[in-house]
Design an enzyme around this catalytic site. Structure first.
Site, PDB file in Angstrom:
ATOM      1  N   SER A   1     -27.918   6.623  18.738  1.00  0.00           N
ATOM      2  CA  SER A   1     -28.338   6.200  20.070  1.00  0.00           C
ATOM      3  C   SER A   1     -27.222   5.477  20.811  1.00  0.00           C
ATOM      4  O   SER A   1     -27.264   5.335  22.035  1.00  0.00           O
ATOM      5  CB  SER A   1     -29.551   5.284  19.952  1.00  0.00           C
ATOM      6  OG  SER A   1     -29.260   4.226  19.075  1.00  0.00           O
ATOM      7  N   LYS A   2     -26.217   5.007  20.059  1.00  0.00           N
ATOM      8  CA  LYS A   2     -25.131   4.273  20.720  1.00  0.00           C
ATOM      9  C   LYS A   2     -24.011   5.215  21.169  1.00  0.00           C
ATOM     10  O   LYS A   2     -23.053   4.801  21.808  1.00  0.00           O
ATOM     11  CB  LYS A   2     -24.531   3.225  19.762  1.00  0.00           C
ATOM     12  CG  LYS A   2     -25.508   2.156  19.348  1.00  0.00           C
ATOM     13  CD  LYS A   2     -25.554   1.038  20.395  1.00  0.00           C
ATOM     14  CE  LYS A   2     -26.513  -0.066  20.041  1.00  0.00           C
ATOM     15  NZ  LYS A   2     -27.932   0.285  20.211  1.00  0.00           N
ATOM     16  N   ARG A   3     -24.133   6.477  20.795  1.00  0.00           N
ATOM     17  CA  ARG A   3     -23.051   7.406  21.139  1.00  0.00           C
ATOM     18  C   ARG A   3     -23.079   7.666  22.636  1.00  0.00           C
ATOM     19  O   ARG A   3     -24.145   7.829  23.231  1.00  0.00           O
ATOM     20  CB  ARG A   3     -23.250   8.709  20.392  1.00  0.00           C
ATOM     21  CG  ARG A   3     -22.033   9.572  20.374  1.00  0.00           C
ATOM     22  CD  ARG A   3     -22.099  10.506  19.218  1.00  0.00           C
ATOM     23  NE  ARG A   3     -22.685  11.787  19.598  1.00  0.00           N
ATOM     24  CZ  ARG A   3     -23.272  12.596  18.727  1.00  0.00           C
ATOM     25  NH1 ARG A   3     -23.401  12.231  17.469  1.00  0.00           N
ATOM     26  NH2 ARG A   3     -23.763  13.743  19.114  1.00  0.00           N
TER      27      ARG A   3
ATOM     28  N   LYS B   1     -24.784   4.309  14.891  1.00  0.00           N
ATOM     29  CA  LYS B   1     -26.098   4.740  15.369  1.00  0.00           C
ATOM     30  C   LYS B   1     -25.939   5.821  16.431  1.00  0.00           C
ATOM     31  O   LYS B   1     -25.150   5.668  17.367  1.00  0.00           O
ATOM     32  CB  LYS B   1     -26.827   3.554  16.007  1.00  0.00           C
ATOM     33  CG  LYS B   1     -27.480   2.661  15.009  1.00  0.00           C
ATOM     34  CD  LYS B   1     -28.404   1.701  15.730  1.00  0.00           C
ATOM     35  CE  LYS B   1     -28.739   0.539  14.823  1.00  0.00           C
ATOM     36  NZ  LYS B   1     -29.396  -0.552  15.524  1.00  0.00           N
TER      37      LYS B   1
END
Ligand code: GLU
Length: 510
Positions: free
Chosen positions: A254-256, A252
């Site tokens: 957004s998790k980076r 995802k």
């Protein structure tokens, strides 16, 4: 009825690419339908508020050129636009729900709730709360509240009118997901701030929002929101949830960590229009029939690297064209799109000037002592480098010799010369002669210092030298740039101007 949309970030940090994509789709749909959009700041979770976040979000939107119609510092009829300034409104609606029996006060402590949850889990129940406070009498609940006991207000999900089906403009036929909701979700917290659910339903209604466009991560909350509309007898807006964006490795986005903040993209020299183009098309391309089933991408849907301006995106935007699949946001596609946006920008004097201005900090940082960093000079530089430039930040590394003297001792420069010398058996004296002849021609340049006259001059010099173009040109390129590849020599000379070109050649002719 005119459309009214809202982009509703929580000020918990910098604006991410995913958030920008949500703002963009709000903007595209609002503009496509001749409507407007609001920037609403959802700051009801006081524990997660980050100072400066609102300013950062506004700056990121401004950089991208997404101008909201109403919001912070843009007064309008639906304000205030900070949820923390609308608390009375949420209290009013919470009271209405209490009175109609669709909500109740819950006095359970954190410890008690944890025990209850554990017990329910052990018995295999899906419930997350045992509704014990639902059974308090109204008198007792009111007495305990008056006595100052801390409480929250919970939604009562057992006493609802017919549950409306979930519907969505992107995900369309949704299964009923009520089962995965927590039991009797909290609407108003002990600090008297609303939870996201109550605040967003109340505000979407109070502000007159016609279309709620937000990330897929809110899809699981949709059944609760629909229940709230039903319990309050409010008309519902349309909903469009946007599929999650993925990194090329499938994780995802957004998790980076890092690298996803919009303002970092600004700082690294990406074109705002290219970033919007890239984000918009990442999940675009499946044309769905109105029944809602996803079919093959339509023939006229843009490919994910098609070059499109914001205006073109607006003209073609349609929720039906968005895929329900999670889409990969591929950085290589941004490079491709950015390069072509830059080339288009250079077609107009204004675009050229703006590119030069934005290239300037990169050049000044790389060459702090160079006197050749003025905007007019950089206009010539970026114009000459177009087609080679992926990003304006590449200017210094692509053509360092336009800002400082070439380093002829570097391996690349040495090798260039060695190669020609070996190939044609060129002596030092012959090399000096080629260069000197060119200097004479350049000094006599009467037709002006433009690329086509310079190209002619080079051609004449090459003919006189008796060398083939493939041997002659590398000699001159070596002398002027010390670098194997770059724009045409005549173009490079045009940028450098007569003085610098001749001075460089003279140094090597000695
Ligand atoms: N405040 C929510 C967020 O930042 C927005 C959800 C919504 O648009 O309803 O993700």
């Amino acid at each position: 009825m005119a459309t009214l949309l809202r982009f509703a970030p929580s000020p918990t940090g910098a604006l991410h690419l995913g958030g920008l994509r949500t703002a963009l789709y709000n903007h595209l749909f609002a503009r496509r339908t001749g409507g407007k959009w609001i920037l609403r700041i959802e700051d009801t979770d006081r524990t997660r508020a980050v100072p400066g976040a609102v300013e950062g979000i506004s700056n990121a939107l401004a950089w991208a050129g997404l101008e909201y119609d109403f919001g912070p510092s843009k007064v309008g009829p639906h304000g205030p636009y900070f949820q923390s300034e609308r608390l009375d409104l949420y209290h009013k609606y919470a009271d209405r729900l209490l009175q109609s029996g669709h909500a109740y006060r819950c006095f359970c402590s954190k410890d008690k709730l944890a025990d209850v949850r554990e017990r329910l889990q052990r018995t295999g129940s899906r419930a997350t709360y045992d509704k014990s406070c639902l059974h308090l009498t109204e008198e007792e609940a009111a007495r305990r509240a008056r006595a100052g006991e801390s409480y929250v207000i919970r939604f009562n999900d057992s006493n609802l009118p017919v549950r409306p089906p979930s519907h969505d403009l992107v995900f369309s036929g949704l299964k009923d997901a009520h089962d995965s909701l927590p039991t009797d979700p909290v609407l108003l917290k002990a600090d008297k701030f609303p939870t996201y659910h109550l605040a967003s339903v109340v505000d979407d209604f109070e502000m007159g929002i016609t279309h709620v466009v937000r990330g897929e991560e809110w899809l699981p909350s949709l059944p609760l929101h629909l229940d709230l509309y039903a319990a309050l007898s409010l008309p519902m807006p349309h909903f469009a949830h946007l599929p999650i964006l993925l990194n090329p490795d499938g994780s995802k986005m957004s998790k980076r960590k890092g690298d996803v903040h919009v303002l970092d993209y600004a700082q690294r020299g990406w074109e705002p229009n290219a970033v919007l183009n890239w984000l918009a098309l990442a999940g675009w391309g499946a044309q769905r029939a109105s029944t809602g089933s996803t079919s093959h991408p339509s023939a006229d849907a843009p490919s994910s690297t098609q070059l499109m301006s914001l205006e073109q995106l607006i003209q073609q935007f349609d929720f039906n064209s968005l895929t329900q699949r999670r889409s990969i946001l591929d950085p290589l596609k941004l490079e491709h799109i950015n390069k072509h946006h830059l080339m288009q920008l250079m077609l107009t004097p204004h675009g050229l000037n703006s590119s030069a201005q934005r290239a300037q900090p990169f050049v000044q940082k790389a060459f702090p002592n160079s006197p050749f960093t003025s905007v007019p000079y950089l206009e010539r530089v970026v114009f000459t480098l177009q087609g080679r430039l992926t990003n304006l930040s590449d200017v210094p590394s692509l053509a360092p010799y336009l800002f400082e003297e070439p380093d002829y001792t570097a391996e690349e420069a040495q090798k260039m010369l060695r190669t020609v010398r070996q190939r044609v058996g060129l002596t030092d004296a012959q090399y000096a002669e080629v260069i000197s002849d060119l200097i004479v021609r350049l000094r006599q340049a009467s037709t002006g210092w433009d690329a086509s006259s310079l190209a002619q001059m080079l051609h004449d010099g090459q003919a006189t030298s008796g060398l083939a173009p493939k041997d002659f040109m590398p000699i001159v390129r070596h002398a002027l740039t010390g670098t194997k590849s770059g724009p045409a020599i005549a173009d490079t000379m045009a940028v450098l101007g007569p003085e610098r070109t001749i001075a460089r050649l003279e140094r090597l002719a000695k």
